[in-house]
Design a protein around this motif. Structure first.
Motif, PDB file in Angstrom:
ATOM      1  N   SER A  98       0.844  -1.201   0.000  1.00  0.00           N
ATOM      2  CA  SER A  98       0.000   0.000   0.000  1.00  0.00           C
ATOM      3  C   SER A  98       0.875   1.245   0.000  1.00  0.00           C
ATOM      4  O   SER A  98       1.922   1.278   0.649  1.00  0.00           O
ATOM      5  CB  SER A  98      -0.896   0.040   1.237  1.00  0.00           C
ATOM      6  OG  SER A  98      -1.771  -1.051   1.246  1.00  0.00           O
ATOM      7  N   TRP A  99       0.436   2.255  -0.719  1.00  0.00           N
ATOM      8  CA  TRP A  99       1.073   3.563  -0.719  1.00  0.00           C
ATOM      9  C   TRP A  99       0.034   4.589  -0.304  1.00  0.00           C
ATOM     10  O   TRP A  99      -1.106   4.539  -0.748  1.00  0.00           O
ATOM     11  CB  TRP A  99       1.549   3.968  -2.116  1.00  0.00           C
ATOM     12  CG  TRP A  99       2.623   3.145  -2.707  1.00  0.00           C
ATOM     13  CD1 TRP A  99       3.959   3.335  -2.608  1.00  0.00           C
ATOM     14  CD2 TRP A  99       2.457   1.990  -3.529  1.00  0.00           C
ATOM     15  NE1 TRP A  99       4.638   2.379  -3.311  1.00  0.00           N
ATOM     16  CE2 TRP A  99       3.734   1.531  -3.889  1.00  0.00           C
ATOM     17  CE3 TRP A  99       1.356   1.279  -3.994  1.00  0.00           C
ATOM     18  CZ2 TRP A  99       3.940   0.421  -4.688  1.00  0.00           C
ATOM     19  CZ3 TRP A  99       1.562   0.173  -4.783  1.00  0.00           C
ATOM     20  CH2 TRP A  99       2.849  -0.245  -5.121  1.00  0.00           C
ATOM     21  N   VAL A 100       0.434   5.521   0.528  1.00  0.00           N
ATOM     22  CA  VAL A 100      -0.434   6.631   0.886  1.00  0.00           C
ATOM     23  C   VAL A 100       0.256   7.894   0.383  1.00  0.00           C
ATOM     24  O   VAL A 100       1.410   8.170   0.741  1.00  0.00           O
ATOM     25  CB  VAL A 100      -0.675   6.718   2.406  1.00  0.00           C
ATOM     26  CG1 VAL A 100      -1.582   7.902   2.730  1.00  0.00           C
ATOM     27  CG2 VAL A 100      -1.283   5.423   2.919  1.00  0.00           C
ATOM     28  N   VAL A 101      -0.439   8.649  -0.453  1.00  0.00           N
ATOM     29  CA  VAL A 101       0.126   9.852  -1.063  1.00  0.00           C
ATOM     30  C   VAL A 101      -0.680  11.054  -0.586  1.00  0.00           C
ATOM     31  O   VAL A 101      -1.912  11.042  -0.593  1.00  0.00           O
ATOM     32  CB  VAL A 101       0.068   9.750  -2.602  1.00  0.00           C
ATOM     33  CG1 VAL A 101       0.674  10.978  -3.243  1.00  0.00           C
ATOM     34  CG2 VAL A 101       0.759   8.488  -3.078  1.00  0.00           C
ATOM     35  N   PHE A 102       0.033  12.128  -0.156  1.00  0.00           N
ATOM     36  CA  PHE A 102      -0.605  13.355   0.322  1.00  0.00           C
ATOM     37  C   PHE A 102      -0.282  14.500  -0.616  1.00  0.00           C
ATOM     38  O   PHE A 102       0.837  14.616  -1.112  1.00  0.00           O
ATOM     39  CB  PHE A 102      -0.074  13.717   1.729  1.00  0.00           C
ATOM     40  CG  PHE A 102      -0.413  12.693   2.774  1.00  0.00           C
ATOM     41  CD1 PHE A 102      -1.600  12.785   3.484  1.00  0.00           C
ATOM     42  CD2 PHE A 102       0.449  11.639   3.052  1.00  0.00           C
ATOM     43  CE1 PHE A 102      -1.919  11.843   4.452  1.00  0.00           C
ATOM     44  CE2 PHE A 102       0.148  10.700   4.009  1.00  0.00           C
ATOM     45  CZ  PHE A 102      -1.046  10.798   4.713  1.00  0.00           C
ATOM     46  N   ASP A 103      -1.268  15.355  -0.852  1.00  0.00           N
ATOM     47  CA  ASP A 103      -0.988  16.583  -1.592  1.00  0.00           C
ATOM     48  C   ASP A 103      -0.729  17.711  -0.595  1.00  0.00           C
ATOM     49  O   ASP A 103      -0.754  17.498   0.626  1.00  0.00           O
ATOM     50  CB  ASP A 103      -2.118  16.918  -2.570  1.00  0.00           C
ATOM     51  CG  ASP A 103      -3.443  17.239  -1.905  1.00  0.00           C
ATOM     52  OD1 ASP A 103      -3.477  17.456  -0.671  1.00  0.00           O
ATOM     53  OD2 ASP A 103      -4.461  17.288  -2.616  1.00  0.00           O
ATOM     54  N   LEU A 104      -0.448  18.915  -1.085  1.00  0.00           N
ATOM     55  CA  LEU A 104      -0.105  20.040  -0.210  1.00  0.00           C
ATOM     56  C   LEU A 104      -1.268  20.470   0.686  1.00  0.00           C
ATOM     57  O   LEU A 104      -1.060  21.089   1.733  1.00  0.00           O
ATOM     58  CB  LEU A 104       0.387  21.227  -1.035  1.00  0.00           C
ATOM     59  CG  LEU A 104       1.727  20.990  -1.751  1.00  0.00           C
ATOM     60  CD1 LEU A 104       2.053  22.175  -2.646  1.00  0.00           C
ATOM     61  CD2 LEU A 104       2.828  20.735  -0.751  1.00  0.00           C
ATOM     62  N   ALA A 105      -2.500  20.154   0.278  1.00  0.00           N
ATOM     63  CA  ALA A 105      -3.667  20.525   1.085  1.00  0.00           C
ATOM     64  C   ALA A 105      -3.964  19.484   2.162  1.00  0.00           C
ATOM     65  O   ALA A 105      -4.887  19.651   2.949  1.00  0.00           O
ATOM     66  CB  ALA A 105      -4.891  20.696   0.184  1.00  0.00           C
ATOM     67  N   GLY A 106      -3.188  18.387   2.218  1.00  0.00           N
ATOM     68  CA  GLY A 106      -3.402  17.364   3.231  1.00  0.00           C
ATOM     69  C   GLY A 106      -4.352  16.254   2.809  1.00  0.00           C
ATOM     70  O   GLY A 106      -4.663  15.372   3.603  1.00  0.00           O
ATOM     71  N   ASN A 107      -4.830  16.282   1.561  1.00  0.00           N
ATOM     72  CA  ASN A 107      -5.680  15.201   1.064  1.00  0.00           C
ATOM     73  C   ASN A 107      -4.832  13.953   0.837  1.00  0.00           C
ATOM     74  O   ASN A 107      -3.694  14.036   0.391  1.00  0.00           O
ATOM     75  CB  ASN A 107      -6.353  15.614  -0.245  1.00  0.00           C
ATOM     76  CG  ASN A 107      -7.219  16.838  -0.063  1.00  0.00           C
ATOM     77  OD1 ASN A 107      -8.049  16.890   0.830  1.00  0.00           O
ATOM     78  ND2 ASN A 107      -7.002  17.838  -0.905  1.00  0.00           N
TER      79      ASN A 107
END
Length: 113
Positions: free
Chosen positions: A9-18
């Motif tokens: 599993s990979w968890v990816v975050f954007d700059l807004a925290g999504n």
């Protein structure tokens, strides 16, 4: 690591925290496929091969005197051998690749014309 399927599993975050999670299954295959000659009459020009691997065989190659002369990627694996092309005595062997890139070879057969 033992052979089999393993989840990743990979968890990816954007700059807004999504966050977005991506899940995949990875297959570990540490074993070579098996390959052997099928029921091929000794004086025949047709050679059949049996190849197996729990995770799939990608291709089988026919080797004459150690050089690849033909490849088949679809079971049932079969080859046509031009015996006159290789002289009085030559060796024939099969090589199988599984989908992970592992390689298995058959015993060699010696042919006499």
């Amino acid at each position: 690591m033992r052979d089999g399927a393993y989840p990743i599993s990979w968890v990816v975050f954007d700059l807004a925290g999504n966050a977005t999670t991506v899940r995949r299954s990875v297959i570990v295959d540490n074993h070579a496929p098996t390959v052997s000659f099928g029921t091929t009459p000794y004086n025949s020009t047709k050679i059949t091969a049996r190849a197996a691997d729990p995770y799939g065989v990608s291709r089988v190659q026919l080797l004459v005197n150690g050089r690849v002369v033909a490849t088949d990627s679809t079971a049932p694996y079969s080859f046509t051998l031009d015996r006159k092309k290789y002289g009085k005595t030559f060796t024939v062997q099969l090589r199988a690749y599984d989908r992970a890139g592992n390689v298995g070879t058959s015993s060699k057969r010696i042919y006499h014309n």
